[in-house]
Enzyme design. Structure first.
Site, mmCIF file in Angstrom:
data_model
loop_
_atom_site.group_PDB
_atom_site.id
_atom_site.type_symbol
_atom_site.label_atom_id
_atom_site.label_comp_id
_atom_site.label_asym_id
_atom_site.label_seq_id
_atom_site.Cartn_x
_atom_site.Cartn_y
_atom_site.Cartn_z
ATOM 1 N N ASN A 114 24.512 6.274 13.065
ATOM 2 C CA ASN A 114 25.139 5.588 14.198
ATOM 3 C C ASN A 114 24.620 6.081 15.551
ATOM 4 O O ASN A 114 25.253 5.856 16.572
ATOM 5 C CB ASN A 114 26.655 5.771 14.145
ATOM 6 C CG ASN A 114 27.253 5.241 12.857
ATOM 7 O OD1 ASN A 114 26.897 4.154 12.412
ATOM 8 N ND2 ASN A 114 28.151 5.999 12.258
ATOM 9 N N HIS A 163 39.654 1.340 10.591
ATOM 10 C CA HIS A 163 39.133 2.621 10.105
ATOM 11 C C HIS A 163 40.222 3.505 9.487
ATOM 12 O O HIS A 163 41.366 3.498 9.931
ATOM 13 C CB HIS A 163 38.499 3.344 11.286
ATOM 14 C CG HIS A 163 37.615 4.494 10.914
ATOM 15 N ND1 HIS A 163 38.089 5.773 10.797
ATOM 16 C CD2 HIS A 163 36.298 4.546 10.638
ATOM 17 C CE1 HIS A 163 37.082 6.584 10.477
ATOM 18 N NE2 HIS A 163 35.986 5.856 10.370
ATOM 19 N N GLU A 203 39.944 -2.616 15.714
ATOM 20 C CA GLU A 203 38.650 -2.087 16.145
ATOM 21 C C GLU A 203 37.986 -3.099 17.064
ATOM 22 O O GLU A 203 38.257 -4.294 16.973
ATOM 23 C CB GLU A 203 37.753 -1.820 14.915
ATOM 24 C CG GLU A 203 38.246 -0.652 14.103
ATOM 25 C CD GLU A 203 37.310 -0.257 12.963
ATOM 26 O OE1 GLU A 203 36.098 -0.524 13.037
ATOM 27 O OE2 GLU A 203 37.816 0.321 11.995
ATOM 28 N N SER A 221 33.570 -1.400 11.636
ATOM 29 C CA SER A 221 32.512 -0.476 11.239
ATOM 30 C C SER A 221 31.818 -0.865 9.944
ATOM 31 O O SER A 221 30.680 -0.470 9.718
ATOM 32 C CB SER A 221 33.063 0.938 11.144
ATOM 33 O OG SER A 221 34.112 1.000 10.224
ATOM 34 N N ASP A 258 39.801 0.508 18.998
ATOM 35 C CA ASP A 258 38.887 1.592 18.619
ATOM 36 C C ASP A 258 37.481 1.011 18.754
ATOM 37 O O ASP A 258 37.082 0.143 17.975
ATOM 38 C CB ASP A 258 39.194 2.012 17.170
ATOM 39 C CG ASP A 258 38.196 3.023 16.619
ATOM 40 O OD1 ASP A 258 37.061 3.111 17.139
ATOM 41 O OD2 ASP A 258 38.544 3.717 15.644
ATOM 42 N N HIS A 274 31.968 1.651 17.662
ATOM 43 C CA HIS A 274 30.653 1.041 17.446
ATOM 44 C C HIS A 274 30.262 0.052 18.532
ATOM 45 O O HIS A 274 29.220 -0.597 18.440
ATOM 46 C CB HIS A 274 30.620 0.343 16.079
ATOM 47 C CG HIS A 274 30.809 1.303 14.955
ATOM 48 N ND1 HIS A 274 29.780 2.057 14.433
ATOM 49 C CD2 HIS A 274 31.926 1.675 14.292
ATOM 50 C CE1 HIS A 274 30.257 2.838 13.478
ATOM 51 N NE2 HIS A 274 31.558 2.624 13.372
ATOM 52 N N LYS A 316 28.621 8.639 18.326
ATOM 53 C CA LYS A 316 27.699 7.586 17.891
ATOM 54 C C LYS A 316 26.669 7.324 19.000
ATOM 55 O O LYS A 316 25.808 8.163 19.206
ATOM 56 C CB LYS A 316 28.504 6.382 17.439
ATOM 57 C CG LYS A 316 29.189 6.764 16.110
ATOM 58 C CD LYS A 316 30.288 5.932 15.617
ATOM 59 C CE LYS A 316 30.847 6.613 14.361
ATOM 60 N NZ LYS A 316 32.158 6.152 13.985
#
Ligand SMILES: *Cc1c(COP(=O)(O)O)cnc(C)c1O
Length: 380
Positions: free
Chosen positions: A48, A134, A177, A181, A206, A209, A238
């Site tokens: 990542n 997650h 998120e 992910s 969240d 990414h 990340k």
């Protein structure tokens, strides 16, 4: 009574039988996305480090300098030993970057979620969490003691149905998120924020990414600038090339986290070098939108070449079904010099074992073509 060792062996045997045992494989990261494993060089799609900043000279220099000046460890919890000036600087810069009043940095993203969620909800309160969120969001939910419901992935109708059926007493927190992910798709934040407002719920995202990758590096929030999100969580591990997690929000929300979040209060602070590296990476992200655009552009070049639906983030899933199919595909790619990890249940739902590809700023175009040609063979 069975010995602890016998218990562990029996558990491992069950996992082996289901093809679900996980093991660590010694792997050395070389330059950018290249790695060395068992004496062989591979191109990795399992990392990542989206902008390849973990090896950037300015980021490494910032970390090295922080060690020379301040040593390696933080020494104690930030509340006990005193707060390092680098932490204040990092929090100020993260808040400015996300457009919030304040930010709080934790020792990991996992700790940020498990500390933040119980700060705002407890017994008699209600959590509404996207079913694909997650593991550490679910861990935070359990620690909070609140009643937690999973709503169908990115499904606003299901979310509304649950909100309207919930006991009107108690606080309501929706957690999702920004970029998922394991699927790489994006949450509809504007619509989610409207639903939250209509039902008197708070919204937490969240964006582990999204940051550094979407909307010139500003993350998923940058794609939905009109969405009101109360708590914006993310990680420094990340695209930000370091370690640690953060939450951005109002001054009062962050002040409450700093006095209540147990993973902050009872855990040693982030090492100064990690804060310095994240600060240097953040500066590069703010100044170089062209770099931030590369992972998505590369992911899209891959999905075009592999005949897959167009990528919406740097993460592309290739869903193959059973764990054995995903493991076999992983082995085929490994023989071709590509390191791509097979993701199996319980990380993803049963029947959706997959290859998960993470594209970065450092993947060469010709290798993307070659990878796509391999993937076309078993994704057809
Ligand atoms: C990686 C990740 C985390 C955890 O962050 P760490 O800093 O690695 O602990 C949290 N949420 C999501 C969505 C992640 O992908």
């Amino acid at each position: 009574m069975q010995s602890l060792d016998a218990f562990a062996r029996a558990k491992l045997a069950v996992l082996d039988a289901g093809g679900l045992r996980r093991t660590l494989v010694r792997t050395r990261r070389l330059d950018g996305p290249w790695v060395e494993r068992n004496g062989k060089r591979y191109l990795s799609f399992s990392c990542n480090d989206y902008l390849n900043l973990t090896n950037h000279p300015a980021v490494k220099a910032a970390a090295t300098e922080a060690i020379a000046l301040y040593g390696t460890g933080a020494g104690a919890s930030r509340l006990v030993t005193g707060d390092h000036p680098l932490m204040e600087e990092l929090e100020g810069r993260l808040a400015a970057f996300k457009g919030t009043e304040a930010a709080c940095v934790f020792s990991t993203g996992y700790a940020a979620n498990t500390g933040t969620i119980p700060t705002f909800v407890g017994e008699r309160d209600h959590l509404f969490i996207d079913e694909r969120a997650h593991a550490c969001i679910w861990a935070g939910a359990r620690l909070s003691g609140a009643e937690a419901q999973a709503f169908r992935h990115n499904d606003l109708v299901d979310l509304e149905r649950r909100l309207s059926a919930a006991d009107p007493r108690g606080a309501r927190l929706i957690v999702t998120e920004g970029v998922f992910s394991m699927d790489g798709d994006v949450a509809p934040l504007t619509a989610l924020a409207k639903v939250a407002e209509r039902y008197g719920a708070w919204l937490m995202t969240d964006d582990a990414h999204g940051v550094g990758v979407l909307a010139e590096g500003r993350g998923t929030g940058g794609l939905f600038p009109d969405a009101r999100v109360d708590l914006q969580m993310g990680t420094l591990s990340k695209a930000l090339a370091s370690a640690g997690g953060y939450v951005c929000g109002s001054r009062a929300a962050i002040d409450l986290i700093k006095t209540r979040a147990r993973t902050l209060v009872y855990s040693t602070g982030l090492p100064p070098a990690s804060a310095a590296a994240a600060l240097a990476a953040l500066q590069i992200i703010e100044r170089d939108p062209g770099l931030c655009a590369l992972p998505l552009a590369t992911a899209r070049a891959f999905t075009r070449a592999a005949n897959l639906p167009e990528a919406t983030s740097a993460i592309v899933p290739v869903i193959l079904g059973e764990p054995a199919a995903a493991m076999a595909a992983q082995a085929v790619l490994e023989a071709e010099g590509f390191l791509v990890v097979a993701i199996r249940p319980p990380t993803v739902p049963v029947g959706t074992a997959r290859l998960r590809l993470a594209f970065s700023a450092g993947h060469p175009d010709d290798e993307i073509e070659r990878l796509a040609a391999c993937v076309r063979k078993f994704a057809a």
